[in-house]
Write an enzyme that holds these catalytic residues in place. Sequence first.
Site, PDB file in Angstrom:
ATOM      1  N   GLY A  11       0.825  -1.204   0.000  1.00  0.00           N
ATOM      2  CA  GLY A  11       0.000   0.000   0.000  1.00  0.00           C
ATOM      3  C   GLY A  11       0.854   1.247   0.000  1.00  0.00           C
ATOM      4  O   GLY A  11       1.529   1.538   0.983  1.00  0.00           O
ATOM      5  N   MET A  15       0.147   7.343   3.790  1.00  0.00           N
ATOM      6  CA  MET A  15       0.499   6.706   5.067  1.00  0.00           C
ATOM      7  C   MET A  15       1.507   5.584   4.860  1.00  0.00           C
ATOM      8  O   MET A  15       2.490   5.464   5.602  1.00  0.00           O
ATOM      9  CB  MET A  15      -0.756   6.170   5.755  1.00  0.00           C
ATOM     10  CG  MET A  15      -1.635   7.232   6.385  1.00  0.00           C
ATOM     11  SD  MET A  15      -0.895   8.006   7.850  1.00  0.00           S
ATOM     12  CE  MET A  15      -0.993   6.665   9.043  1.00  0.00           C
ATOM     13  N   THR A  36      -0.887  -1.438  -8.069  1.00  0.00           N
ATOM     14  CA  THR A  36      -0.585  -0.749  -9.324  1.00  0.00           C
ATOM     15  C   THR A  36       0.932  -0.581  -9.405  1.00  0.00           C
ATOM     16  O   THR A  36       1.522   0.210  -8.669  1.00  0.00           O
ATOM     17  CB  THR A  36      -1.277   0.629  -9.368  1.00  0.00           C
ATOM     18  OG1 THR A  36      -2.680   0.455  -9.158  1.00  0.00           O
ATOM     19  CG2 THR A  36      -1.043   1.306 -10.707  1.00  0.00           C
ATOM     20  N   ASN A 104      -7.330   1.071   9.870  1.00  0.00           N
ATOM     21  CA  ASN A 104      -8.343   1.303  10.908  1.00  0.00           C
ATOM     22  C   ASN A 104      -9.397   0.207  10.879  1.00  0.00           C
ATOM     23  O   ASN A 104     -10.588   0.476  10.705  1.00  0.00           O
ATOM     24  CB  ASN A 104      -9.015   2.665  10.693  1.00  0.00           C
ATOM     25  CG  ASN A 104      -8.430   3.742  11.582  1.00  0.00           C
ATOM     26  OD1 ASN A 104      -7.843   3.457  12.622  1.00  0.00           O
ATOM     27  ND2 ASN A 104      -8.573   4.979  11.168  1.00  0.00           N
ATOM     28  N   GLY A 132      -1.585  10.556  11.744  1.00  0.00           N
ATOM     29  CA  GLY A 132      -1.728  11.087  10.398  1.00  0.00           C
ATOM     30  C   GLY A 132      -0.457  10.953   9.580  1.00  0.00           C
ATOM     31  O   GLY A 132       0.462  10.194   9.920  1.00  0.00           O
ATOM     32  N   LYS A 185      -7.299   1.580  19.586  1.00  0.00           N
ATOM     33  CA  LYS A 185      -7.250   2.635  18.565  1.00  0.00           C
ATOM     34  C   LYS A 185      -8.643   3.208  18.317  1.00  0.00           C
ATOM     35  O   LYS A 185      -8.809   4.419  18.119  1.00  0.00           O
ATOM     36  CB  LYS A 185      -6.678   2.067  17.259  1.00  0.00           C
ATOM     37  CG  LYS A 185      -6.702   3.039  16.068  1.00  0.00           C
ATOM     38  CD  LYS A 185      -5.937   4.329  16.358  1.00  0.00           C
ATOM     39  CE  LYS A 185      -5.586   5.103  15.093  1.00  0.00           C
ATOM     40  NZ  LYS A 185      -6.730   5.515  14.294  1.00  0.00           N
ATOM     41  N   ASN A 189      -9.815   7.081  18.834  1.00  0.00           N
ATOM     42  CA  ASN A 189     -10.510   7.914  17.858  1.00  0.00           C
ATOM     43  C   ASN A 189     -11.786   8.513  18.447  1.00  0.00           C
ATOM     44  O   ASN A 189     -12.141   9.654  18.144  1.00  0.00           O
ATOM     45  CB  ASN A 189     -10.846   7.099  16.609  1.00  0.00           C
ATOM     46  CG  ASN A 189      -9.620   6.796  15.772  1.00  0.00           C
ATOM     47  OD1 ASN A 189      -8.492   7.052  16.187  1.00  0.00           O
ATOM     48  ND2 ASN A 189      -9.815   6.246  14.593  1.00  0.00           N
ATOM     49  N   GLU A 192     -10.809  11.333  20.529  1.00  0.00           N
ATOM     50  CA  GLU A 192     -10.466  12.416  19.602  1.00  0.00           C
ATOM     51  C   GLU A 192     -11.721  13.200  19.207  1.00  0.00           C
ATOM     52  O   GLU A 192     -11.714  14.439  19.184  1.00  0.00           O
ATOM     53  CB  GLU A 192      -9.790  11.819  18.373  1.00  0.00           C
ATOM     54  CG  GLU A 192      -9.375  12.798  17.302  1.00  0.00           C
ATOM     55  CD  GLU A 192      -8.790  12.069  16.101  1.00  0.00           C
ATOM     56  OE1 GLU A 192      -9.208  12.376  14.970  1.00  0.00           O
ATOM     57  OE2 GLU A 192      -7.932  11.181  16.290  1.00  0.00           O
ATOM     58  N   TYR A 193     -12.796  12.491  18.886  1.00  0.00           N
ATOM     59  CA  TYR A 193     -14.070  13.155  18.580  1.00  0.00           C
ATOM     60  C   TYR A 193     -14.486  14.048  19.751  1.00  0.00           C
ATOM     61  O   TYR A 193     -14.915  15.196  19.562  1.00  0.00           O
ATOM     62  CB  TYR A 193     -15.170  12.115  18.343  1.00  0.00           C
ATOM     63  CG  TYR A 193     -15.296  11.579  16.938  1.00  0.00           C
ATOM     64  CD1 TYR A 193     -16.493  11.697  16.239  1.00  0.00           C
ATOM     65  CD2 TYR A 193     -14.241  10.925  16.316  1.00  0.00           C
ATOM     66  CE1 TYR A 193     -16.642  11.178  14.960  1.00  0.00           C
ATOM     67  CE2 TYR A 193     -14.369  10.404  15.038  1.00  0.00           C
ATOM     68  CZ  TYR A 193     -15.575  10.526  14.359  1.00  0.00           C
ATOM     69  OH  TYR A 193     -15.700  10.011  13.088  1.00  0.00           O
ATOM     70  N   ARG A 289     -21.659  16.141  15.157  1.00  0.00           N
ATOM     71  CA  ARG A 289     -21.269  16.155  13.741  1.00  0.00           C
ATOM     72  C   ARG A 289     -22.476  15.849  12.855  1.00  0.00           C
ATOM     73  O   ARG A 289     -22.613  16.416  11.763  1.00  0.00           O
ATOM     74  CB  ARG A 289     -20.147  15.149  13.483  1.00  0.00           C
ATOM     75  CG  ARG A 289     -18.865  15.478  14.202  1.00  0.00           C
ATOM     76  CD  ARG A 289     -17.691  14.685  13.654  1.00  0.00           C
ATOM     77  NE  ARG A 289     -16.504  14.838  14.483  1.00  0.00           N
ATOM     78  CZ  ARG A 289     -15.288  14.453  14.123  1.00  0.00           C
ATOM     79  NH1 ARG A 289     -15.100  13.883  12.940  1.00  0.00           N
ATOM     80  NH2 ARG A 289     -14.257  14.625  14.931  1.00  0.00           N
TER      81      ARG A 289
END
Length: 484
Positions: A11, A15, A36, A104, A132, A185, A189, A192-193, A289
């Site tokens: 990948g 990241m 690819t 994730n 990030g 994790k 997150n 984080e919200y 949100r």
Amino acid sequence: MSIKGDIGVIGLAVMGQNLILNMNDNGFKVVAYNRTASKVDEFLAGEAKDTNIIGAYSLEDLAAKLEKPRKIMLMVRAGEVVDQFIDALLPHLEAGDIIIDGGNSNYPDTNRRTITLAEKGIRFIGTGVSGGEEGARHGPSIMPGGNEEAWPFVKPILQAISAKTDKDEPCCDWVGKEGAGHFVKMVHNGIEYGDMQLICEAYQFLKDGLGLNYEEMHAIFADWKNTELDSYLIDITADILAYKDADGEPLVEKILDTAGQKGTGKWTGINALDFGIPLTLITEAVFARCVSAFKDQRVAVSQLFNKTITPISDDKKEWIEAVRKALLASKIISYAQGFMLIREASENFEWNINYGATALLWREGCIIRSAFLGNIRDAYEANPGLVFLGSDPYFQNILQSAMADWRKVVAKSIEIGIPMPCMAAAITFLDGYSSEHLPANLLQAQRDYFGAHTYERTDKPRCSFFHTNWTGRGGNTASTTYDV
């Protein structure tokens, strides 16, 4: 004989590329693969030029270029794509080889993959990676879990590339078996919200409730960096508030007030409901949100109610300090609820998660990195059995001393019409959690009245259940369901 790679990475989105470059900087030989092939060539000719990074052009080629036991990290989209790559890799792997999922992924998928791959002799790790693009390049927070037999083989690599504390401690350590790493994790997150929404509520109170301009708000957030609120999100908020558009006006004022989300906050809320944990603040952050997304509807409804927010005329310095205290206290509740959820999952799945060590994983490199994570670590090291973070003397003192200002800010926001779902949820949770008596006795009586769900009595031992024929009609049939 050709040189073999220490680890392969599948990948080459940003990241993946940045993790590869980070590994290369730390002296590891990395084999890079992308479905690819042209992406491999572009990477080797661009960012990876003049490095020791090796390209691979098929999964067979990738496997052939790796030292045994092979270590292959997937940096691809979560979901079916991960399973597709695992299935495609298996014919080229041997017993003892290691696959690492760095995306994730939802932790039940990691549970399943760990078990099914172990049956095939492949050791699987599901690891959360936070920070990030910048973190991936220079040191992320890494939260590995899965097959613990694989940990000694990947530990030197993952700890080398992770962020470090000011004491040079790696923000990477083994979390627990199966999906423990991805669960932690996910909660990260969710927190984080919560952190982001709390900051937004403080920002709106300062702007609309106190009538402050952007220069004043920038100075306030910059000053808060020198307090217990010191964190990455406070830091970037100060920067954002100071940033000017080409015309010299604050750019943030021109950004449409609709917030996106990728779903991990929702996962956290769903799991809290499944485990029966009152994760009220984080779920309110998710719903905030959702409300923001209804922009056209909000505009239409705002014209129906003609709401006007009149700025407070009282001493602004006192209110600014009150907002700081309310923000800090609410943040403590957010983390307390998050660790309650981690504890429940750890006990349910027998993951044996070290909560103090988990706090250290987030100390640097990730989006929620903040100074008081060190205090959270200290709290759990002093009392590993700590159920509620607010019971620790350090945090209890902050909550107690903030209480009056916290209530004042939330009450005033309701009075003048500023939405404050997370700060209100935080203090409401603490009021409920610290209440010896709640009105749930009436609630359970209602359940028994219409559904014969039974109840316990205060004058009888716990786990003794009773049913009352409230109307004098019908029988004495009791429901077998008391708790969800």
